[in-house]
Design an enzyme around this catalytic site. Structure first.
Site, PDB file in Angstrom:
ATOM      1  N   TYR A  49      -0.391  -5.704   4.986  1.00 32.85           N
ATOM      2  CA  TYR A  49      -0.534  -6.800   4.469  1.00 32.85           C
ATOM      3  C   TYR A  49      -1.459  -7.875   5.297  1.00 32.85           C
ATOM      4  CZ  TYR A  49       2.280  -5.870   0.754  1.00 32.85           C
ATOM      5  OH  TYR A  49       2.858  -5.353  -0.760  1.00 32.85           O
TER       6      TYR A  49
ATOM      7  N   HIS B  67       5.587  -6.396 -11.488  1.00 32.69           N
ATOM      8  CA  HIS B  67       5.438  -5.552 -11.951  1.00 32.69           C
ATOM      9  C   HIS B  67       6.829  -4.480 -12.951  1.00 32.69           C
ATOM     10  CE1 HIS B  67       2.315  -4.338  -8.817  1.00 32.69           C
ATOM     11  NE2 HIS B  67       3.511  -4.867  -8.198  1.00 32.69           N
TER      12      HIS B  67
ATOM     13  N   HIS C 262      -3.796  -9.877  -5.339  1.00 37.23           N
ATOM     14  CA  HIS C 262      -3.151  -9.366  -4.910  1.00 37.23           C
ATOM     15  C   HIS C 262      -3.584  -9.582  -3.789  1.00 37.23           C
ATOM     16  CE1 HIS C 262      -0.289  -8.563  -8.157  1.00 37.23           C
ATOM     17  NE2 HIS C 262      -1.464  -8.083  -8.822  1.00 37.23           N
ATOM     18  N   LEU C 263      -2.883  -8.806  -2.842  1.00 44.56           N
ATOM     19  CA  LEU C 263      -3.646  -9.192  -1.150  1.00 44.56           C
ATOM     20  C   LEU C 263      -4.021  -7.809  -1.312  1.00 44.56           C
ATOM     21  CD1 LEU C 263      -1.155 -10.854   1.379  1.00 44.56           C
ATOM     22  CD2 LEU C 263      -3.259 -11.647   0.940  1.00 44.56           C
ATOM     23  N   THR C 264      -3.846  -6.599  -1.636  1.00 46.59           N
ATOM     24  CA  THR C 264      -3.439  -5.296  -1.474  1.00 46.59           C
ATOM     25  C   THR C 264      -4.148  -4.931  -2.948  1.00 46.59           C
ATOM     26  OG1 THR C 264      -1.409  -4.742  -2.398  1.00 46.59           O
ATOM     27  CG2 THR C 264      -2.002  -4.644   0.151  1.00 46.59           C
TER      28      THR C 264
ATOM     29  N   ARG D 116       3.600   0.232  -8.823  1.00 47.95           N
ATOM     30  CA  ARG D 116       2.255  -1.040  -8.539  1.00 47.95           C
ATOM     31  C   ARG D 116       1.361  -0.870  -9.622  1.00 47.95           C
ATOM     32  NH1 ARG D 116       4.934  -3.189  -3.901  1.00 47.95           N
ATOM     33  NH2 ARG D 116       5.288  -1.526  -2.799  1.00 47.95           N
TER      34      ARG D 116
HETATM   35  C1  DQA Z   1       1.574  -7.214  -3.445  1.00 41.39           C
HETATM   36  C2  DQA Z   1       1.692  -6.077  -4.310  1.00 41.39           C
HETATM   37  C3  DQA Z   1       3.071  -6.136  -4.657  1.00 41.39           C
HETATM   38  O1  DQA Z   1       2.582  -4.567  -5.446  1.00 41.39           O
HETATM   39  C4  DQA Z   1       3.482  -5.994  -3.602  1.00 41.39           C
HETATM   40  O2  DQA Z   1       4.825  -5.922  -4.386  1.00 41.39           O
HETATM   41  C5  DQA Z   1       3.799  -7.287  -2.951  1.00 41.39           C
HETATM   42  C6  DQA Z   1       2.177  -7.821  -2.872  1.00 41.39           C
HETATM   43  C7  DQA Z   1       0.264  -8.195  -2.819  1.00 41.39           C
HETATM   44  O3  DQA Z   1      -0.016  -8.852  -2.447  1.00 41.39           O
HETATM   45  O4  DQA Z   1      -0.895  -7.065  -2.878  1.00 41.39           O
HETATM   46  O5  DQA Z   1       4.544  -8.450  -2.542  1.00 41.39           O
HETATM   47  O6  DQA Z   1       1.336  -8.238  -4.654  1.00 41.39           O
END
Ligand code: DQA
EC number: 4.2.1.10
Length: 157
Positions: free
Chosen positions: A23, A79, A99-101, A110
């Site tokens: 992250y 999710h 989403h960051l990732t 996910r």
């Molecule tokens: C997230 C991705 C989700 O799967 C994870 O549970 C998060 C962060 C992201 O920003 O990449 O808490 O939403």
């Protein structure tokens, strides 16, 4: 112009120290600052919230129904939460999921999002910049909606 509401789900308060390999090291305060700066440059303002609680997030979505649009990183609730999706479906303005990732390159659980089906756009894998892109996109959708409405009103006048 309008207020763009940016909502963040569980554990995003830990950004900066939470699994930094995934992250990054930017904190949620850094992300908030980026959102304020981006929105201000476009003549909008941002209301920024984070919660670890599903019901509180649903309340925040309902409270955002009057805002120009919503940017949402529902984190793990993405999710799992039908209730969150149902709340987002009632938002009249644009909704952008962020989403960051890149969730699609991660664990299979996910890959499913309850949010995507009620979002106008999805941004994943761009890190904190994704929030700036999302704010820009909400602002762009708002101005095209506004000009469509103005044209519609002119046509009726
Ligand atoms: C997230 C991705 C989700 O799967 C994870 O549970 C998060 C962060 C992201 O920003 O990449 O808490 O939403």
């Amino acid at each position: 112009m309008g207020t763009i509401t940016v909502l963040n789900g569980p554990n995003l308060n830990l950004l900066g120290t939470r699994e930094p390999g995934l992250y990054g090291t930017a904190t949620l305060a850094d992300v908030e600052e980026l959102c304020h700066r981006t929105a201000a440059g476009l003549g909008h303002r941002v209301e920024f919230h984070q919660t670890n609680h599903e019901g509180v997030l649903v309340d925040q979505v309902q409270a955002a129904r009057g805002s120009a649009g919503v940017v949402v990183n529902a984190a793990g609730l993405t999710h799992t939460s039908v209730a969150l999706r149902d709340a987002l479906a009632t938002v009249p303005g644009p909704v952008v999921e962020v989403h960051l990732t890149n969730v699609h390159a991660r664990e299979p659980f996910r890959h499913t999002s309850y949010v995507s089906g009620v979002a106008d756009a999805v941004i994943a894998g761009c890190g904190p910049d994704g929030y700036a892109y999302a704010v820009r996109h909400v602002a762009a959708l708002c101005s095209s909606l506004c000009s469509e409405r103005q044209l519609h009103d002119l046509a009726r006048a």
